[in-house]
Design a protein around this motif. Structure first.
Motif, PDB file in Angstrom:
ATOM      1  N   SER A  28      -0.311 -69.576   1.551  1.00 25.19           N
ATOM      2  CA  SER A  28       1.064 -69.807   1.081  1.00 25.19           C
ATOM      3  C   SER A  28       1.905 -70.487   2.147  1.00 25.19           C
ATOM      4  O   SER A  28       2.680 -71.399   1.852  1.00 25.19           O
ATOM      5  N   LEU A  29       1.780 -70.041   3.377  1.00 25.67           N
ATOM      6  CA  LEU A  29       2.565 -70.645   4.453  1.00 25.67           C
ATOM      7  C   LEU A  29       2.103 -72.062   4.769  1.00 25.67           C
ATOM      8  O   LEU A  29       2.914 -72.911   5.132  1.00 25.67           O
ATOM      9  N   ARG A  30       0.815 -72.317   4.630  1.00 23.34           N
ATOM     10  CA  ARG A  30       0.308 -73.666   4.869  1.00 23.34           C
ATOM     11  C   ARG A  30       0.835 -74.656   3.823  1.00 23.34           C
ATOM     12  O   ARG A  30       1.082 -75.817   4.123  1.00 23.34           O
ATOM     13  N   LEU A  31       0.985 -74.192   2.586  1.00 23.53           N
ATOM     14  CA  LEU A  31       1.408 -75.061   1.488  1.00 23.53           C
ATOM     15  C   LEU A  31       2.923 -75.089   1.303  1.00 23.53           C
ATOM     16  O   LEU A  31       3.420 -75.814   0.440  1.00 23.53           O
ATOM     17  N   LEU A  32       3.655 -74.334   2.090  1.00 23.23           N
ATOM     18  CA  LEU A  32       5.092 -74.177   1.895  1.00 23.23           C
ATOM     19  C   LEU A  32       5.851 -75.495   2.009  1.00 23.23           C
ATOM     20  O   LEU A  32       6.752 -75.762   1.217  1.00 23.23           O
ATOM     21  N   ARG A  33       5.505 -76.314   2.961  1.00 24.08           N
ATOM     22  CA  ARG A  33       6.232 -77.566   3.162  1.00 24.08           C
ATOM     23  C   ARG A  33       6.040 -78.560   2.016  1.00 24.08           C
ATOM     24  O   ARG A  33       6.821 -79.486   1.853  1.00 24.08           O
ATOM     25  N   GLN A  34       5.006 -78.383   1.221  1.00 24.88           N
ATOM     26  CA  GLN A  34       4.730 -79.296   0.118  1.00 24.88           C
ATOM     27  C   GLN A  34       5.471 -78.902  -1.154  1.00 24.88           C
ATOM     28  O   GLN A  34       5.437 -79.640  -2.135  1.00 24.88           O
ATOM     29  N   ALA A  39      11.557 -71.199  -1.653  1.00 23.97           N
ATOM     30  CA  ALA A  39      11.951 -69.795  -1.792  1.00 23.97           C
ATOM     31  C   ALA A  39      11.265 -69.162  -3.001  1.00 23.97           C
ATOM     32  O   ALA A  39      10.770 -68.029  -2.928  1.00 23.97           O
ATOM     33  N   LEU A  40      11.235 -69.880  -4.098  1.00 23.49           N
ATOM     34  CA  LEU A  40      10.554 -69.381  -5.296  1.00 23.49           C
ATOM     35  C   LEU A  40       9.056 -69.232  -5.048  1.00 23.49           C
ATOM     36  O   LEU A  40       8.431 -68.259  -5.485  1.00 23.49           O
ATOM     37  N   TRP A  41       8.485 -70.186  -4.336  1.00 18.23           N
ATOM     38  CA  TRP A  41       7.062 -70.130  -3.988  1.00 18.23           C
ATOM     39  C   TRP A  41       6.754 -68.872  -3.182  1.00 18.23           C
ATOM     40  O   TRP A  41       5.803 -68.158  -3.461  1.00 18.23           O
ATOM     41  N   LEU A  42       7.560 -68.604  -2.148  1.00 15.29           N
ATOM     42  CA  LEU A  42       7.330 -67.421  -1.316  1.00 15.29           C
ATOM     43  C   LEU A  42       7.541 -66.133  -2.093  1.00 15.29           C
ATOM     44  O   LEU A  42       6.801 -65.161  -1.913  1.00 15.29           O
ATOM     45  N   LEU A  43       8.552 -66.099  -2.950  1.00 18.81           N
ATOM     46  CA  LEU A  43       8.819 -64.903  -3.748  1.00 18.81           C
ATOM     47  C   LEU A  43       7.658 -64.616  -4.702  1.00 18.81           C
ATOM     48  O   LEU A  43       7.184 -63.471  -4.795  1.00 18.81           O
ATOM     49  N   ALA A  44       7.181 -65.636  -5.388  1.00 13.15           N
ATOM     50  CA  ALA A  44       6.073 -65.451  -6.324  1.00 13.15           C
ATOM     51  C   ALA A  44       4.790 -65.065  -5.589  1.00 13.15           C
ATOM     52  O   ALA A  44       4.062 -64.162  -6.017  1.00 13.15           O
ATOM     53  N   SER A  45       4.531 -65.727  -4.487  1.00 13.15           N
ATOM     54  CA  SER A  45       3.336 -65.429  -3.705  1.00 13.15           C
ATOM     55  C   SER A  45       3.371 -63.999  -3.174  1.00 13.15           C
ATOM     56  O   SER A  45       2.388 -63.259  -3.261  1.00 13.15           O
ATOM     57  N   SER A  46       4.512 -63.608  -2.629  1.00 15.36           N
ATOM     58  CA  SER A  46       4.641 -62.250  -2.082  1.00 15.36           C
ATOM     59  C   SER A  46       4.480 -61.206  -3.180  1.00 15.36           C
ATOM     60  O   SER A  46       3.795 -60.202  -2.991  1.00 15.36           O
ATOM     61  N   GLY A  47       5.130 -61.436  -4.302  1.00 13.75           N
ATOM     62  CA  GLY A  47       5.032 -60.488  -5.408  1.00 13.75           C
ATOM     63  C   GLY A  47       3.611 -60.307  -5.906  1.00 13.75           C
ATOM     64  O   GLY A  47       3.150 -59.188  -6.132  1.00 13.75           O
ATOM     65  N   LEU A  48       2.905 -61.416  -6.051  1.00 11.54           N
ATOM     66  CA  LEU A  48       1.524 -61.346  -6.521  1.00 11.54           C
ATOM     67  C   LEU A  48       0.626 -60.652  -5.502  1.00 11.54           C
ATOM     68  O   LEU A  48      -0.180 -59.779  -5.857  1.00 11.54           O
ATOM     69  N   ARG A  49       0.763 -61.018  -4.222  1.00 10.57           N
ATOM     70  CA  ARG A  49      -0.077 -60.404  -3.190  1.00 10.57           C
ATOM     71  C   ARG A  49       0.187 -58.909  -3.069  1.00 10.57           C
ATOM     72  O   ARG A  49      -0.743 -58.110  -2.958  1.00 10.57           O
ATOM     73  N   GLN A  84      -7.889 -63.439  14.172  1.00 10.91           N
ATOM     74  CA  GLN A  84      -8.771 -63.968  15.203  1.00 10.91           C
ATOM     75  C   GLN A  84      -9.396 -65.293  14.770  1.00 10.91           C
ATOM     76  O   GLN A  84      -9.536 -66.210  15.567  1.00 10.91           O
ATOM     77  N   ARG A  85      -9.773 -65.379  13.527  1.00 11.18           N
ATOM     78  CA  ARG A  85     -10.480 -66.557  13.015  1.00 11.18           C
ATOM     79  C   ARG A  85      -9.541 -67.735  12.760  1.00 11.18           C
ATOM     80  O   ARG A  85      -9.841 -68.859  13.116  1.00 11.18           O
ATOM     81  N   LEU A  86      -8.403 -67.459  12.117  1.00 14.84           N
ATOM     82  CA  LEU A  86      -7.515 -68.540  11.710  1.00 14.84           C
ATOM     83  C   LEU A  86      -6.425 -68.822  12.729  1.00 14.84           C
ATOM     84  O   LEU A  86      -5.890 -69.920  12.765  1.00 14.84           O
ATOM     85  N   GLY A  87      -6.074 -67.850  13.506  1.00 11.23           N
ATOM     86  CA  GLY A  87      -4.975 -68.028  14.441  1.00 11.23           C
ATOM     87  C   GLY A  87      -3.661 -68.100  13.701  1.00 11.23           C
ATOM     88  O   GLY A  87      -3.579 -67.917  12.493  1.00 11.23           O
ATOM     89  N   GLY A  88      -2.615 -68.374  14.404  1.00 12.42           N
ATOM     90  CA  GLY A  88      -1.307 -68.499  13.784  1.00 12.42           C
ATOM     91  C   GLY A  88      -1.037 -69.925  13.339  1.00 12.42           C
ATOM     92  O   GLY A  88      -1.785 -70.848  13.656  1.00 12.42           O
ATOM     93  N   LEU A  89       0.041 -70.088  12.637  1.00 17.87           N
ATOM     94  CA  LEU A  89       0.469 -71.429  12.276  1.00 17.87           C
ATOM     95  C   LEU A  89       1.060 -72.083  13.508  1.00 17.87           C
ATOM     96  O   LEU A  89       1.869 -71.489  14.218  1.00 17.87           O
ATOM     97  N   GLN A  90       0.663 -73.282  13.772  1.00 17.18           N
ATOM     98  CA  GLN A  90       1.192 -74.013  14.915  1.00 17.18           C
ATOM     99  C   GLN A  90       2.491 -74.688  14.498  1.00 17.18           C
ATOM    100  O   GLN A  90       2.562 -75.281  13.418  1.00 17.18           O
ATOM    101  N   PRO A  91       3.529 -74.603  15.335  1.00 17.65           N
ATOM    102  CA  PRO A  91       4.776 -75.287  14.976  1.00 17.65           C
ATOM    103  C   PRO A  91       4.546 -76.787  14.889  1.00 17.65           C
ATOM    104  O   PRO A  91       3.847 -77.368  15.732  1.00 17.65           O
ATOM    105  N   GLN A  92       5.089 -77.377  13.857  1.00 14.69           N
ATOM    106  CA  GLN A  92       4.908 -78.812  13.668  1.00 14.69           C
ATOM    107  C   GLN A  92       6.013 -79.554  14.379  1.00 14.69           C
ATOM    108  O   GLN A  92       7.125 -79.067  14.527  1.00 14.69           O
ATOM    109  N   ASP A  93       5.717 -80.739  14.801  1.00 17.12           N
ATOM    110  CA  ASP A  93       6.683 -81.567  15.482  1.00 17.12           C
ATOM    111  C   ASP A  93       7.811 -81.912  14.519  1.00 17.12           C
ATOM    112  O   ASP A  93       7.573 -82.438  13.437  1.00 17.12           O
TER     113      ASP A  93
END
Length: 96
Positions: A28-34, A39-49, A84-93
């Motif tokens: 969800s966080l990877r696709l957020l910028r697209q 806000a609706l995307w995060l709300l729906a994703s959080s609710g479902l998860r 450990q496997r995925l790491g965190g999201l790297q801040p984008q320039d």
């Protein structure tokens, strides 16, 4: 089923729920910028998860608090392994 297999199955179920929950959060966080409405995307994703995670933990628990602890152990293990496997999201320039 033997008691050991039962406990391992419960912890494994918690692990799968953790993979779904935290993997879904990562995706969800990877696709957020697209998204046009983030806000609706995060709300729906959080609710479902949350609904899937709580429902799955409730089912695995089957009324026994110790079973919930086993499931939560698997859930937390999945979080640790994914971090450990995925790491965190790297801040984008942010420069244009």
């Amino acid at each position: 089923m033997t008691p050991l297999f039962t406990w391992l199955a419960i912890a494994g179920g918690g692990f799968v729920l953790g993979l779904l929950h935290f993997g879904g959060l990562w995706l969800s966080l990877r696709l957020l910028r697209q998204r046009t409405r983030p806000a609706l995307w995060l709300l729906a994703s959080s609710g479902l998860r949350i609904a899937v995670s709580l429902g799955g933990l409730w089912w695995l628990m089957a009324g026994a608090p110790l079973r919930l602890l086993a499931a939560l152990g698997g859930f937390i293990l999945a979080r640790w392994l994914l971090s450990q496997r995925l790491g965190g999201l790297q801040p984008q320039d942010s420069r244009p």
